[in-house]
Scaffold this active site. Sequence first.
Site, PDB file in Angstrom:
ATOM      1  N   LYS A 175      54.777 -62.784   7.274  1.00  0.00           N
ATOM      2  CA  LYS A 175      54.107 -63.188   6.029  1.00  0.00           C
ATOM      3  C   LYS A 175      54.692 -64.489   5.478  1.00  0.00           C
ATOM      4  O   LYS A 175      54.001 -65.256   4.825  1.00  0.00           O
ATOM      5  CB  LYS A 175      54.202 -62.075   4.978  1.00  0.00           C
ATOM      6  N   GLU A 194      48.477 -60.166  -3.739  1.00  0.00           N
ATOM      7  CA  GLU A 194      48.293 -58.731  -3.557  1.00  0.00           C
ATOM      8  C   GLU A 194      49.265 -58.298  -2.466  1.00  0.00           C
ATOM      9  O   GLU A 194      49.601 -59.099  -1.594  1.00  0.00           O
ATOM     10  CB  GLU A 194      46.848 -58.443  -3.121  1.00  0.00           C
ATOM     11  N   SER A 233      55.579 -57.967  14.251  1.00  0.00           N
ATOM     12  CA  SER A 233      55.277 -58.711  13.023  1.00  0.00           C
ATOM     13  C   SER A 233      56.362 -58.579  11.956  1.00  0.00           C
ATOM     14  O   SER A 233      56.467 -59.430  11.073  1.00  0.00           O
ATOM     15  CB  SER A 233      53.935 -58.242  12.461  1.00  0.00           C
TER      16      SER A 233
END
Length: 384
Positions: free
Chosen positions: A92, A114, A369
């Site tokens: 992210k 969010e 990830s």
Amino acid sequence: MTVTTHEPTTAGRFGEFGGRYVPESLIPACLALEAAFREAWADPAFRSELDHYRTTYAGRPTPVTAARNLSAELGITLLLKREDLTHTGSHKINNVLGQALLASRMGKTRLIAETGAGQHGVATATAAALFGLRATVFMGERDIERQQLNVFRMHMLGAEVVPVTSGSRTLKDATSEAMRHWVSAVEDAHFCLGSVAGPHPYPWMVRELQRVIGDEAREQCPDPDVVVACVGGGSNAAGTFAGYLDTRARLVGVEAAGGAAMSSGSPGVVHGSRSMVLQDSHGQIAEAESIAAGLDYPGVGPEHAHLGTSGRAEYRTVTDAEVVRAVRHLAEREGIICALESAHAVAWVLREAGTPVLPTGSTVLLTLSGRGDKDMSQLMEGLR
Ligand SMILES: Cc1ncc(COP(=O)(O)O)c(C=O)c1O
């Protein structure tokens, strides 16, 4: 800017998917964002500033680790692209560093975000601190309960975390609330969306910011047979796939069985774009359900809908039970505790290696990830 045949149209469509289904009042903001990103992305100074933060702050490039024990056990060559090793612990950060730099360039003073698993919220709070912006993060009450470590991290970083009490109190509702808030704050706030979802330009912009994963992986592992990544909204998968779209590699996205928009959904509109969506017979968005908060989402980014329906990528599902087993198995064999989200990709490989779906001898590039620290208390409860 790297031009590929997978660019969206000027209306932001990937095939029949994508677009910009937002209230009239947000259209100028979407257009301004698109213009600003196009200009920044073509500007070598912006690229080099982003590269600077990627290397000196986020810890890029991330390595590819050969999973030697699992490879021997499964009869394949398994290579792990290590986004879990980035600062803040997931992919992210790649997207958020780009969007925060862009927001500053646009003169915005606040980031709205969010979050589901909290990793995007933590990345946003981190970048806000770094660039002197304020951060407001919307998070479903249920996710606040199951991802308390990340809520605490966001508070430490000075962000405001707003609990969302509507609907299933998860990522879908947090996203709706963040978009509603953006309408009222559009003058000084940038909506820092965390995945390849939402109205144009987000699915394209976020993919461009995440393609660093795929571009690096392509250099580190030029010719895999299979490229696999987990899919919530689908940003780590889209970024990884972007490096391999023009190769012969099979592209496999792995969804949560309880949140499988590609495998069980149908075309519909969610959060500003047309894509594959879980919905009931009245077209109402259905509830997703996954042990991984980051995959607990009833839609998928429009590029995935296009890659899936055009046959360039395949989408598969795994169950929560397979995911918990996969976290343990990877930890015990390779000494890596990955996030529940990432474990979806691992679970698919564990299940299919040696079958005709994933034949013995294949070389598999798998994007890990994120790391599993945030999931430890949830796993401790589940395994107790
Ligand atoms: C570690 C990790 N992986 C994957 C995801 C899912 O997001 P995406 O599908 O956009 O990569 C999340 C979302 O929170 C996450 O935290």
